[in-house]
Structure formats: structure tokens, C-alpha cells
Scaffold this active site. Structure first.
Site, short mmCIF file in Angstrom:
data_model
loop_
_atom_site.label_atom_id
_atom_site.label_comp_id
_atom_site.label_asym_id
_atom_site.label_seq_id
_atom_site.Cartn_x
_atom_site.Cartn_y
_atom_site.Cartn_z
CB CYS A 66 30.91 -16.50 58.42
SG CYS A 66 30.04 -15.46 57.35
CB CYS A 176 27.47 -9.87 61.62
SG CYS A 176 29.18 -9.86 60.95
#
Ligand code: DGL
Length: 263
Positions: A66, A176
Site C-alpha cells: 500500500c 496506489c
């Protein structure tokens, strides 16, 4: 590995492609998803709680799958835990090397773009080009609901990327881990000469390199020769396991063979 949700599977599938024999334990922190609008301190607390859980489950290496959690927590994780920790960062460096227009665009969460770490990344690796950023609130939620191509999603993507294209970007960085699942949708709306870059395969290479520094670990994990071993993957979620079990194979079919449970 962990992520705020299932976005990190875009990294996990690259790791599995390189290292099919390595057992993988993945946490989707769905009850706290999305991380993108949260304060760094809260994201750090989540990252430490999940890392503690994975270390207790005998993880040999931690991949923070992440960008947002990496930006907020990688330094403090490396201070607290001794195992090798690999994080994500938007692929600004390869994008800066690739651009011909001298402008790169970065799509990411607001929290990932706002931090000092992103600023340092740009200063270090992209000082000679113009970097245009675009936070994309709502995209993570769309992926988590299984929307990879609705008309509303395409309209959102069009509005986010228009901002980058108007500034002259010819390379778009997916900052992302959820966004690689939107590549097919992005390809439908972007001009063919725009390059899209994400970090999944680079992180998989890093994982392989770190493991090769610890041959004993590889030796204990390598099973007898088999052409394509079944995936050894456990997915835990702080959210709703039936939802995650339905969604995961839509994102990456190999997860149909994974074990799922609540955390
Ligand atoms: N996959 C996470 C990332 O790479 C999404 C963060 C969020 O939950 O907003 O940043």
C-alpha cells in the site's frame, strides 16, 4: 503482506508470478478502508497492528502493499520490527526516465501525495521534470465494490486523467495498489501514446532479491519440482470475509484457491 483492502493483490500476483512456491499471508484491512483520507498517525497505528499480527504468524518478510501506508509508516515499522520490510512508492523515478514531454502525472490517494516522503521522492528522482499530481478520492471504494468499468467509473477516470493530460503528461504513474486493476478501463479512455506505470513488478523483483540474500529461507520453502504448484495463500480481512472471498477472484482469479478468514 497487507493493504487497506484488496488493492495489494496487484502486488501479490507479481510476487507469486516470480516466486510461485513462497507461502503468502495477506491482510485486507477492510474495516479501515480507505486509508487515503485518514491521518498519518492512524495509518501508522493500523500498520503496526497488522505487522504485529503477521510477525506472530511467523512472517519472514513484510511487504507493505500500500503506497499510503508505506508513506505514513515504513520508517516506524523498520524501527520497531527486525524482519526485512519492503514498501511501495509511486514509480516517479522510472516515469521521469521515460517521459519525452518532460511532464509526468501521478494518480494516488490524498494521504500518499500529501506527505513529506512523496515530496522527497520527487526532489530526489524527478527534479528535472514537471510532476503533476491528482488525488483520486472514491477510486479505492469503487475497486473494493468490484466496479472495474462502469460508466460512472469511466467518467471519474476521465476527469482525473484530463487534469494530467492537459498539463502535458505523457506518462501516468499509478501510485496506489488498487489502480492497476483499473488499467483496462484506463486504456479505454487514454490516448494510445500515453504510458501507464505501476510498481508491482519492481517490488516483486525486490522481494526476490531479498530472499536470495537468505538462501536458507528459500531452501526451506522450495517444494519438490512441480510445474505449477497450487497457490499457498491465506487472505485475512478485518471486514466481511464473504464479500472479500467473492471480490478477490474478480480482481485476480488465482485467489479462488486461497483460504479466507476474518481477523
Ligand atoms: N492500496 C492503497 C494504496 O496503495 C489504497 C489506500 C486507501 O485505502 O486509500 O495507497
Amino acid at each position: 503482506m497487507f493493504d487497506s483492502g484488496l488493492g495489494g493483490l496487484s502486488v501479490l500476483r507479481e510476487i507469486h508470478a516470480r516466486l510461485p512456491h513462497i507461502p503468502l499471508h495477506y491482510i485486507a484491512d477492510s474495516a479501515w478502508c480507505p486509508y487515503g483520507g485518514r491521518e498519518p498517525e492512524e495509518i501508522r497505528r493500523r500498520a503496526h497492528a497488522l505487522a504485529t499480527h503477521l510477525v506472530a504468524r511467523h512472517a519472514h518478510m513484510l511487504v507493505v502493499a500500500c503506497n499510503t501506508a508505506t508513506m505514513a509508516a515504513i520508517d516506524s515499522l523498520r524501527t520497531e520490527f527486525t524482519l526485512p520490510i519492503i514498501g511501495m512508492e509511486p514509480a516517479v523515478k522510472p516515469a521521469a526516465a521515460h517521459t519525452r514531454s518532460g511532464v509526468i502525472g501521478v494518480l494516488a490517494t490524498g494521504a500518499a501525495l500529501a506527505g513529506e516522503k512523496f515530496h522527497q521522492l520527487v526532489t530526489r528522482h524527478a527534479a528535472s521534470v514537471k510532476v503533476v499530481t491528482r488525488p483520486c478520492p472514491g477510486l479505492v471504494e469503487r475497486v473494493e465494490s468490484g466496479d472495474l468499468g462502469s460508466p460512472d467509473l469511466l467518467a471519474d477516470l476521465e476527469s482525473h486523467t484530463r487534469h494530467l493530460l492537459c498539463a502535458g503528461a505523457d506518462v501516468i504513474v499509478l501510485g496506489c495498489t488498487h489502480y492497476p486493476f483499473l488499467r483496462p478501463a484506463l486504456s479505454r479512455i487514454l490516448p494510445a501514446d500515453i504510458t501507464i506505470i505501476d510498481t508491482g513488478s519492481a517490488v516483486a523483483r525486490q522481494v526476490e532479491n531479498r530472499l536470495s540474500e537468505a538462501p536458507a529461507l528459500i531452501a526451506t520453502q522450495a517444494p519438490p519440482a512441480a510445474d505449477s504448484p497450487p497457490i499457498d495463500l491465506h487472505i485475512e480481512t478485518t471486514g466481511d470475509p464473504p464479500h472479500i472471498q467473492t471480490l478477490a477472484p474478480k480482481l485476480w482469479p488465482a485467489t479462488a484457491a486461497a483460504k479466507f478468514s476474518g481477523l
